[in-house]
Motif scaffolding. Structure first.
Motif, PDB file in Angstrom:
ATOM      1  N   ALA A   1       0.828  -1.207   0.000  1.00 22.13           N
ATOM      2  CA  ALA A   1       0.000   0.000   0.000  1.00 22.13           C
ATOM      3  C   ALA A   1       0.866   1.261   0.000  1.00 22.13           C
ATOM      4  O   ALA A   1       0.630   2.195  -0.776  1.00 22.13           O
ATOM      5  CB  ALA A   1      -0.933  -0.016   1.208  1.00 22.13           C
ATOM      6  N   GLN A   2       1.871   1.289   0.857  1.00 25.81           N
ATOM      7  CA  GLN A   2       2.742   2.463   0.961  1.00 25.81           C
ATOM      8  C   GLN A   2       3.452   2.742  -0.360  1.00 25.81           C
ATOM      9  O   GLN A   2       3.442   3.870  -0.868  1.00 25.81           O
ATOM     10  CB  GLN A   2       3.800   2.235   2.049  1.00 25.81           C
ATOM     11  N   SER A   3       4.099   1.726  -0.894  1.00 24.64           N
ATOM     12  CA  SER A   3       4.922   1.918  -2.081  1.00 24.64           C
ATOM     13  C   SER A   3       4.086   2.240  -3.309  1.00 24.64           C
ATOM     14  O   SER A   3       4.451   3.107  -4.114  1.00 24.64           O
ATOM     15  CB  SER A   3       5.778   0.680  -2.333  1.00 24.64           C
ATOM     16  N   CYS A   4       2.966   1.546  -3.471  1.00 24.41           N
ATOM     17  CA  CYS A   4       2.097   1.834  -4.612  1.00 24.41           C
ATOM     18  C   CYS A   4       1.510   3.240  -4.523  1.00 24.41           C
ATOM     19  O   CYS A   4       1.469   3.983  -5.512  1.00 24.41           O
ATOM     20  CB  CYS A   4       0.983   0.793  -4.700  1.00 24.41           C
ATOM     21  N   CYS A   5       1.074   3.617  -3.329  1.00 28.71           N
ATOM     22  CA  CYS A   5       0.419   4.914  -3.185  1.00 28.71           C
ATOM     23  C   CYS A   5       1.405   6.086  -3.232  1.00 28.71           C
ATOM     24  O   CYS A   5       1.049   7.185  -3.642  1.00 28.71           O
ATOM     25  CB  CYS A   5      -0.382   4.953  -1.886  1.00 28.71           C
ATOM     26  N   ALA A   6       2.640   5.848  -2.826  1.00 27.39           N
ATOM     27  CA  ALA A   6       3.642   6.916  -2.933  1.00 27.39           C
ATOM     28  C   ALA A   6       3.956   7.230  -4.385  1.00 27.39           C
ATOM     29  O   ALA A   6       4.400   8.343  -4.707  1.00 27.39           O
ATOM     30  CB  ALA A   6       4.909   6.499  -2.200  1.00 27.39           C
ATOM     31  N   HIS A   7       3.722   6.248  -5.266  1.00 28.21           N
ATOM     32  CA  HIS A   7       4.061   6.437  -6.685  1.00 28.21           C
ATOM     33  C   HIS A   7       2.834   6.340  -7.588  1.00 28.21           C
ATOM     34  O   HIS A   7       2.976   6.179  -8.810  1.00 28.21           O
ATOM     35  CB  HIS A   7       5.097   5.393  -7.096  1.00 28.21           C
ATOM     36  N   ASN A   8       1.637   6.480  -6.999  1.00 24.72           N
ATOM     37  CA  ASN A   8       0.381   6.475  -7.757  1.00 24.72           C
ATOM     38  C   ASN A   8       0.250   5.248  -8.660  1.00 24.72           C
ATOM     39  O   ASN A   8      -0.138   5.343  -9.826  1.00 24.72           O
ATOM     40  CB  ASN A   8       0.250   7.762  -8.588  1.00 24.72           C
ATOM     41  N   LYS A   9       0.584   4.070  -8.117  1.00 28.21           N
ATOM     42  CA  LYS A   9       0.414   2.816  -8.836  1.00 28.21           C
ATOM     43  C   LYS A   9      -0.826   2.116  -8.291  1.00 28.21           C
ATOM     44  O   LYS A   9      -0.937   1.876  -7.093  1.00 28.21           O
ATOM     45  CB  LYS A   9       1.646   1.921  -8.661  1.00 28.21           C
ATOM     46  N   ASP A  10      -1.759   1.778  -9.169  1.00 28.83           N
ATOM     47  CA  ASP A  10      -2.998   1.142  -8.732  1.00 28.83           C
ATOM     48  C   ASP A  10      -2.867  -0.370  -8.582  1.00 28.83           C
ATOM     49  O   ASP A  10      -3.528  -0.983  -7.744  1.00 28.83           O
ATOM     50  CB  ASP A  10      -4.130   1.458  -9.716  1.00 28.83           C
ATOM     51  N   ASN A  11      -2.029  -0.981  -9.412  1.00 29.88           N
ATOM     52  CA  ASN A  11      -1.896  -2.437  -9.397  1.00 29.88           C
ATOM     53  C   ASN A  11      -0.956  -2.890  -8.280  1.00 29.88           C
ATOM     54  O   ASN A  11       0.080  -2.265  -8.034  1.00 29.88           O
ATOM     55  CB  ASN A  11      -1.363  -2.941 -10.740  1.00 29.88           C
ATOM     56  N   LEU A  12      -1.306  -3.988  -7.627  1.00 32.00           N
ATOM     57  CA  LEU A  12      -0.503  -4.486  -6.508  1.00 32.00           C
ATOM     58  C   LEU A  12       0.897  -4.903  -6.941  1.00 32.00           C
ATOM     59  O   LEU A  12       1.827  -4.848  -6.137  1.00 32.00           O
ATOM     60  CB  LEU A  12      -1.218  -5.662  -5.841  1.00 32.00           C
ATOM     61  N   ASP A  13       1.056  -5.322  -8.190  1.00 31.76           N
ATOM     62  CA  ASP A  13       2.390  -5.720  -8.644  1.00 31.76           C
ATOM     63  C   ASP A  13       3.248  -4.531  -9.058  1.00 31.76           C
ATOM     64  O   ASP A  13       4.339  -4.702  -9.592  1.00 31.76           O
ATOM     65  CB  ASP A  13       2.308  -6.745  -9.774  1.00 31.76           C
TER      66      ASP A  13
END
Length: 453
Positions: free
Chosen positions: A241-253
């Motif tokens: 959640a942290q890493s995806c949301c810090a970089h506006n990535k929606d996909n879990l991978d």
């Protein structure tokens, strides 16, 4: 190159490993929090990821394996207050012991072993990015991740919202917008470690540490992330959640493509617990057993399955390794060995070590190969598994100051048997047994080994 298949915890299915960049494989595993000795469950993760890294390095030109040291954490702070020892003294001491203990299990050092305290600035930057992207907020000196802002939260563990709250054991604090929100940054008291930040003097939450360290050293996304099954929720769920949301990535991978989790370790059928007195420390076990015995036992069950740790399993592992080392010794192992294809194929099938070990036994018994070739191939194959690399003489404990005395007694015993002085031969056997020596009579003459070697 043999295809590698892994069970991906993210997709919950076995998948062919397709690297993001075949010229550079990148993987990360969560390392220890260094405030005490590592237990056998910690060691299982280290051994499993060491084996996976060995397999990948055989198959690809460049592999970078990162496994961190958590050296800022509430448990460390508590240990410092309880013992009166400085935090740096505690973390330095136990980091050194952890690395020594893992080396004794033939675990190669990670290519990079970052320390959390060296990446505080990176953690602060991640917090700021999440705030800017609307996924985190500051309140009462804290920074919190707002779980409802990330629609895919829970995708790794498959937990419902109620399970998420219960499983995380969250504190329902007044400054939280939602009960499931978790801490990214928190204030520190004057007698606690801390760093200056836009939100005041404080320290990172546990989850943000691995997000920062993995990104700095591997970039995003990277190939494989993992650790013990107990970390799947909330630790790994929160990292995604942290890493995806810090970089506006929606996909879990968008953080890591594959997730690998090893199963739990129980002791004689019981969960490890200090109250039960079965909290099994690697450091203590190494006083009784060679580290290779521990490694073999840890790999004896499939890594995704529970492993029940027992004295019987350790003794069986020792007996099995004795047999392999005996064959290597008899063979001379002077030839150039090759990794046995059946073992390699087993490992490429989601690290199927029980099958690999059965194929190793088949190799040892394969009479279509010469004894010299079997010994050489056994040693070469063992190198991939992280076993069978010791000198057999050292493995059987045949060195030391008493070796000459033992050899002399064996010679006298042989002469006594040749002259049919059975009483003296039996006396010598008893004497050697009392010295901790086991005798094996072979066609080439008697061989000995130390029973507890």
């Amino acid at each position: 190159m043999t295809d590698i298949f892994l069970h991906n915890s993210l997709s919950r299915k076995r998948e062919k490993f397709e690297p993001i960049d075949a010229e550079h494989i990148r993987l990360y595993a969560c390392g220890p929090t260094v405030y005490n000795f590592a237990h056998i469950g910690n060691a299982r993760m280290a051994v499993v990821f060491d084996l996976l890294t060995r397999l990948l390095k055989r198959s690809y030109p460049k592999v970078t394996y990162v496994s961190n040291i958590t050296d800022v954490d509430d448990k460390i702070i508590k240990a410092s207050k309880d013992t009166g020892r400085a935090i740096e003294d505690i973390t330095t001491h136990y980091t050194k012991i952890y690395n020594q203990d893992m080396a004794a299990l033939n675990v190669n050092a990670p290519d990079i072993q970052p320390h959390a305290t060296d990446h505080i600035g990176d953690m602060i930057a991640l917090c700021e990015a999440m705030i800017d992207n609307g996924h985190a907020y500051a309140a009462d000196g804290h920074v919190l991740f707002h779980v409802p802002s990330f629609a895919n939260y829970g995708g790794l563990s498959g937990r419902s919202r109620d399970d998420q709250i219960a499983g995380a054991r969250v504190e329902i604090a007044s400054y939280k917008k939602d009960p499931a929100d978790f801490v990214l940054w928190k204030p520190s008291a004057d007698d606690e470690p801390g760093w200056d930040s836009p939100w005041g003097y404080g320290r990172p939450g546990w989850h943000i540490e691995c997000s920062a360290m993995s990104e700095v050293h591997l970039g995003l996304p990277f190939d494989i992330h993992g650790g013990g099954a107990d970390l799947k929720f909330p630790h790994h769920e929160n990292e995604i959640a942290q890493s995806c949301c810090a970089h506006n990535k929606d996909n879990l991978d968008g953080f890591a493509k594959y997730w690998v989790h090893n199963g739990f370790v129980t002791v004689e059928g019981e969960k490890m617990s200090k109250s039960l007195g079965n909290f099994t420390l690697v450091h203590d076990l190494l006083e009784q057993y060679d580290g290779e015995v521990l490694r073999f036992t840890l790999l004896s069950a499939h890594y995704r399955q529970p492993l029940d740790w027992s004295e019987d399993k350790l003794m069986q592992s020792k007996k099995t390794l004795d047999g392999f080392y005996s064959l290597i010794e008899q063979s001379g192992a002077d030839l150039e060995g090759e990794v046995y294809d059946d073992v390699l194929t087993s490992l490429c099938d989601d690290l199927n070590t029980p099958l690999a070990f059965s194929k190793l036994h088949a190799l040892a018994k394969d009479k279509t190969r010469s004894l010299a070739q079997r010994g050489a191939d056994l040693k070469a194959t063992g190198a991939l598994l992280g076993i069978l690399q010791q000198d057999p003489q050292a493995w059987f404990g045949r060195g030391g100051d008493d070796a000459a005395q033992i050899d002399a007694l064996l010679l006298e015993r042989t002469q006594a048997k040749e002259s049919k002085n059975w009483a003296r031969a039996d006396e010598i056997r008893v004497q050697l047994t009392e010295m901790g020596i086991e005798i094996e009579d072979t066609a080439e003459g008697p061989r000995w080994k130390k029973i507890n070697a």
